[in-house]
Structure formats: structure tokens, C-alpha cells
Design a protein around this motif. Structure first.
Motif, PDB file in Angstrom:
ATOM      1  N   GLU A 107       0.876  -1.170  -0.002  1.00 42.65           N
ATOM      2  CA  GLU A 107       0.034   0.013   0.057  1.00 42.65           C
ATOM      3  C   GLU A 107       0.821   1.245  -0.149  1.00 42.65           C
ATOM      4  O   GLU A 107       0.505   2.375  -0.727  1.00 42.65           O
ATOM      5  CB  GLU A 107      -0.799  -0.017   1.254  1.00 42.65           C
ATOM      6  N   TYR A 108       1.958   1.227   0.709  1.00 42.63           N
ATOM      7  CA  TYR A 108       2.832   2.445   0.887  1.00 42.63           C
ATOM      8  C   TYR A 108       3.377   2.453  -0.567  1.00 42.63           C
ATOM      9  O   TYR A 108       3.623   3.897  -1.037  1.00 42.63           O
ATOM     10  CB  TYR A 108       3.888   2.094   1.917  1.00 42.63           C
ATOM     11  N   GLY A 109       3.671   1.550  -1.240  1.00 40.93           N
ATOM     12  CA  GLY A 109       4.560   1.813  -2.540  1.00 40.93           C
ATOM     13  C   GLY A 109       3.538   2.273  -3.361  1.00 40.93           C
ATOM     14  O   GLY A 109       3.700   3.149  -4.370  1.00 40.93           O
ATOM     15  N   GLU A 110       1.966   1.820  -3.519  1.00 44.55           N
ATOM     16  CA  GLU A 110       1.303   2.559  -4.145  1.00 44.55           C
ATOM     17  C   GLU A 110       0.928   3.993  -3.921  1.00 44.55           C
ATOM     18  O   GLU A 110       0.694   4.746  -4.992  1.00 44.55           O
ATOM     19  CB  GLU A 110      -0.315   1.702  -4.172  1.00 44.55           C
ATOM     20  N   VAL A 111       0.984   4.268  -2.738  1.00 44.08           N
ATOM     21  CA  VAL A 111       0.738   5.986  -2.404  1.00 44.08           C
ATOM     22  C   VAL A 111       2.060   6.640  -2.791  1.00 44.08           C
ATOM     23  O   VAL A 111       1.872   7.769  -3.313  1.00 44.08           O
ATOM     24  CB  VAL A 111       0.457   6.051  -0.648  1.00 44.08           C
ATOM     25  N   CYS A 112       3.294   5.977  -2.785  1.00 44.26           N
ATOM     26  CA  CYS A 112       4.295   6.872  -3.248  1.00 44.26           C
ATOM     27  C   CYS A 112       4.346   6.956  -4.722  1.00 44.26           C
ATOM     28  O   CYS A 112       4.597   8.012  -5.194  1.00 44.26           O
ATOM     29  CB  CYS A 112       5.766   5.852  -2.799  1.00 44.26           C
ATOM     30  N   ALA A 113       3.849   5.790  -5.353  1.00 48.14           N
ATOM     31  CA  ALA A 113       3.593   6.157  -7.022  1.00 48.14           C
ATOM     32  C   ALA A 113       2.660   7.103  -7.254  1.00 48.14           C
ATOM     33  O   ALA A 113       2.879   7.904  -8.121  1.00 48.14           O
ATOM     34  CB  ALA A 113       3.319   4.862  -7.665  1.00 48.14           C
TER      35      ALA A 113
END
Length: 152
Positions: free
Chosen positions: A94-100
Motif C-alpha cells: 500500500e505504501y508503494g502504491e501511495v508513493c507512486a
């Protein structure tokens, strides 16, 4: 070996394709459908295809429900540490998706500033930033617990 419902769906698709092109379907495909969705009476080929598809969809849904129940049961029997590791993996994703999304937002802001385009919705930006901060905080807390557990 292919699972029966998937094989039946593929055979049904080939039979429907043949019928739509006004060709005779392969006998092996018709036999597959008869095997998968047997009936006590003779029926038109299009009905056989529909019955096989309906049965395959029902079987696949039952399989999905069984997998969900197994996963649910496995989750309930997890130790707190196993649960934390699993939750941490979901949070990292989820963190990776928010960063993207934040990176895309940054590029959009740069493009908007360069083109002097329309105003960008501040509420959406604030929400993304709060979500980013929340996830980062949770990930850092996870790391501390995992480090402490490994040190034992």
C-alpha cells in the motif's frame, strides 16, 4: 493438468466460436461438455454450452469460497508475529502504491505549473500526504517490533 472447470470453459468457448462461424465444433470439445455437464435428456448444443458454463462458474465460485475460508482460518491461527509480518507486507504494498501516486501528483504539479493550467484540488493532495504519513509511521513501528523480535 488443467482443472475441470477451466477445461470446460475453454471447450465451451471453442464450441461457441465454431457455432458462430457456422462450422461443426470439434467432437472432443463436445464430449468434454457432455462429460462436464451431463444430462438425462438430449439437448441442443447451445443449451449444453450454457449449462456447462453455468456449472463451471458455480464450481469456480465454490473453489474461491473454499480458498477464502482456508485463508481466513489460517489467519485466525496465526501467531501475533506472523500476523504482523503479513500486515507489514500489505502495508509495504500500500505504501508503494501511495508513493507512486505521490510521484504522479508531483509530475502533474510540475506540468501544471509549467503550463499554468487549472488549479489542482488541494483536498486530494492533503489526503494523499496524510495517507503517506500514516503508512510511513505504521511501517516504522512494524520495523521496530520486527527488529526487537529478531534480537531475541
Amino acid at each position: 493438468m488443467m482443472e475441470p472447470s477451466k477445461a470446460a470453459m475453454k471447450a465451451a468457448l471453442r464450441v461457441l466460436t465454431a457455432l458462430s462461424e457456422r462450422q461443426e465444433p470439434e467432437q472432443a470439445d463436445v464430449d468434454e461438455l457432455h462429460w462436464y455437464a451431463p444430462a438425462e435428456r438430449a439437448r441442443p448444443l447451445d443449451e449444453l454450452v450454457c449449462d456447462a458454463i453455468q456449472l463451471a462458474l458455480k464450481d469456480r465460485e465454490q473453489s474461491r469460497q473454499a480458498v477464502k475460508a482456508t485463508l481466513r482460518q489460517r489467519t485466525l491461527t496465526m501467531t501475533p508475529m506472523e500476523r504482523l509480518v503479513l500486515e507489514n507486507a500489505y502495508r509495504r504494498q500500500e505504501y508503494g502504491e501511495v508513493c507512486a501516486r505521490l510521484k504522479r501528483l508531483g509530475m502533474a504539479l510540475q506540468n501544471a505549473a509549467a503550463a499554468d493550467g487549472p488549479e489542482i484540488d488541494g483536498e486530494g493532495i492533503v489526503h494523499l500526504l496524510h495517507e503517506h504519513a500514516r503508512l510511513k509511521k505504521a511501517l516504522l513501528a512494524d520495523q521496530e517490533v520486527l527488529k526487537a523480535q529478531r534480537a531475541r
